[in-house]
Structure formats: structure tokens, C-alpha cells
Enzyme design. Structure first.
Site, short mmCIF file in Angstrom:
data_model
loop_
_atom_site.label_atom_id
_atom_site.label_comp_id
_atom_site.label_asym_id
_atom_site.label_seq_id
_atom_site.Cartn_x
_atom_site.Cartn_y
_atom_site.Cartn_z
N ARG A 32 -35.83 -15.17 -15.08
CA ARG A 32 -36.57 -14.71 -13.85
C ARG A 32 -37.00 -13.26 -14.07
O ARG A 32 -37.99 -13.03 -13.53
CB ARG A 32 -35.96 -15.11 -12.72
CG ARG A 32 -35.73 -16.64 -12.64
CD ARG A 32 -35.18 -17.01 -11.20
NE ARG A 32 -35.04 -18.46 -11.13
CZ ARG A 32 -34.73 -19.27 -10.06
NH1 ARG A 32 -34.18 -18.65 -8.98
NH2 ARG A 32 -34.85 -20.64 -10.00
N ASP A 135 -37.46 -16.17 6.43
CA ASP A 135 -37.03 -16.34 5.11
C ASP A 135 -36.97 -14.91 4.41
O ASP A 135 -37.66 -14.11 4.90
CB ASP A 135 -37.97 -16.98 4.01
CG ASP A 135 -37.26 -17.53 2.69
OD1 ASP A 135 -36.75 -18.77 2.94
OD2 ASP A 135 -37.26 -17.01 1.83
#
Length: 266
Positions: A32, A135
Site C-alpha cells: 500500500r 469515516d
């Protein structure tokens, strides 16, 4: 990636998000970080760590958390929870003043709060209702706000929900569907780190969904999170966690209702 670089990334991610990256996550982190190296034009993880430590590091941190965060979700994931919401939570708490309120605490790209909205719209409840959705990732919040999904995302929708609650795309949007405005206007999205500061709410919630979040935290962080969420429940309110999560070994003041479903004392 050197051991010292991995240790630094783990520390930064924990301090910023409280996500506890175990030693077994090294390969995932490396993969990532590759996306962020390409985005920033850097050649090595060492250079990326230096960026995070520089004056420009503050603006890069949200991108790092976005890259590390897992946002696997789909409509009506763990469907038994939506049955409980419709068949137990709504009947138990539908009476009273003000709107019936639900918080999707880690809403990702919006599938969960819109699944909640569909459930409430089809519940027969006459009381007004609203959903808060938060979020830590700005990237997924942008997708959630757009409310546009591919047909594959919608495979688990119940009955005629696709026809009733979505607009079918045409032309360049062929094969995509957008949540109807009548549902979108009931859901408000906001960026929030669940473990920093106070949520931007004025009233408590009748139900809170915080599913598949605790698995990324260590035990002290899990207890802190559950206590924070509990404080935002009305008496008798319901907390839904992921089916792979449990509060068994945590100190909390909730009553177990069903597996992965807890309730604050009335």
C-alpha cells in the site's frame, strides 16, 4: 522496507488512527505504501518516512491513513443485523419525540448507511428518521457522498430495492446506479477519527453500527472506543459490531442481546 521504516510507519499510523499494524502486516503495508510512493514521486520508503517527518508531512498523513485503511464493504453485509434493526430496534424505540437516529460510525464508501436507510424506509416506521455516517478516510467519504455504485455492488439488495431506491444510469453511466435523493437526503456524511475529540453531534442515537473496526485495534483502544460509542446511545439503544468481533473480554456497560448485538440499559 527496512525494519526501522516499518516500525516508524506502524508508530505513525497508530498515533494518527489507533490502527494496530501487527508484524504480519508488513507485506500489506509495503504494497500500500507503493501507491503513495508513486503518488508523491518518491523512490524509497526511507524517502517517504522523511516526507512524513518534514513540514509537509501533515498534509500527507491523511493519504497514508487512506492507503492503510481497509474499506472492504458491500450492501447488506452481515444481513442479520438489518433484520434486528427492523424487527427489534425499530419496534422497541420507534416512539418518542424527535427523529429516530442511527450512526454508521465507520461508513466506508456508503454501502452500510444506505443499507440502513433502505431498511428504515421499508420498516413501516411513521416516526421521522435520519442517519449520521462518518469515516476516517476522505477518499471513501467522497464516494459515499456521490452514492453511485456498480451493479455488482448491489447484488445483495432485498426484493425490489434496486428498482425502488436507485436511479439507473444512462449513457456514460450505463451499468451504474445512484441512490435515490429521497434516501440520500436522510444521510449526512462527515470526516471523523472515532478516537480523537468529540463527534459533531448534538443528540444521542437509537442505534450505532460500528462493524469490523475493532479488529484493527488493541484491547485498550477497543475498550475506549466501546465506551465512547456507549455514551452516544440513548437508554435502551443498540450497538452493532462485526460478527467476527466480541466484547466478551472488554469492560463495558452493555447487555448482550444477540451475537454481535449489544444494548445499553434502558
Amino acid at each position: 522496507m527496512k525494519d526501522s521504516e516499518f516500525a516508524y510507519i506502524r508508530q505513525v499510523v497508530y498515533e494518527r488512527s489507533r490502527i494496530n499494524l501487527g508484524l504480519d502486516k508488513r507485506q500489506l503495508v509495503s504494497a500500500r505504501l507503493g501507491k503513495r510512493l508513486r503518488a508523491t514521486g518518491l523512490a524509497t520508503v526511507g524517502e517517504y518516512c522523511a516526507l512524513l517527518q518534514s513540514a509537509a508531512g501533515g498534509s500527507e498523513l491523511p493519504h497514508l491513513i487512506d492507503a492503510i485503511s481497509t474499506n472492504h464493504t458491500y450492501f447488506f453485509r452481515e444481513p442479520a443485523h438489518f433484520d434486528v434493526l427492523r424487527e427489534q430496534t425499530v419496534p422497541a424505540l420507534a416512539k418518542g419525540r424527535g427523529p429516530f437516529r442511527v450512526w454508521s460510525a465507520a461508513c466506508s464508501s456508503g454501502e452500510e448507511p444506505y443499507s440502513i436507510a433502505i431498511t428504515l424506509a421499508r420498516s413501516g416506521m411513521t416516526r421521522s428518521w435520519e442517519i449520521a455516517a462518518t469515516d476516517i478516510s476522505h477518499r471513501v467519504l467522497a464516494k459515499a457522498t456521490a452514492a453511485i455504485y456498480s451493479q455488482e455492488n448491489l447484488a445483495a439488495l432485498p426484493g425490489d430495492a434496486l428498482r425502488t431506491h436507485f436511479q439507473r444510469g444512462i449513457g456514460p453511466q450505463e451499468g451504474k446506479f445512484r441512490v435515490q435523493a429521497s434516501l440520500r437526503e436522510r444521510v449526512s456524511f462527515a470526516h471523523l477519527n472515532l478516537l480523537e475529540g468529540n463527534p459533531p453531534f448534538r443528540e444521542p442515537f437509537h442505534a450505532i453500527f460500528c462493524r469490523n473496526v475493532m479488529i484493527y485495534f488493541d484491547r485498550p483502544t477497543q475498550e475506549e472506543l466501546i465506551n465512547r460509542l456507549t455514551s452516544w446511545l440513548v437508554p435502551g439503544g443498540y450497538l452493532f459490531v462485526g460478527h467476527s468481533e466480541s466484547l466478551t473480554h472488554l469492560h463495558h456497560g452493555l447487555q448482550t442481546t444477540l451475537p454481535a448485538v449489544y444494548r445499553r440499559a434502558a
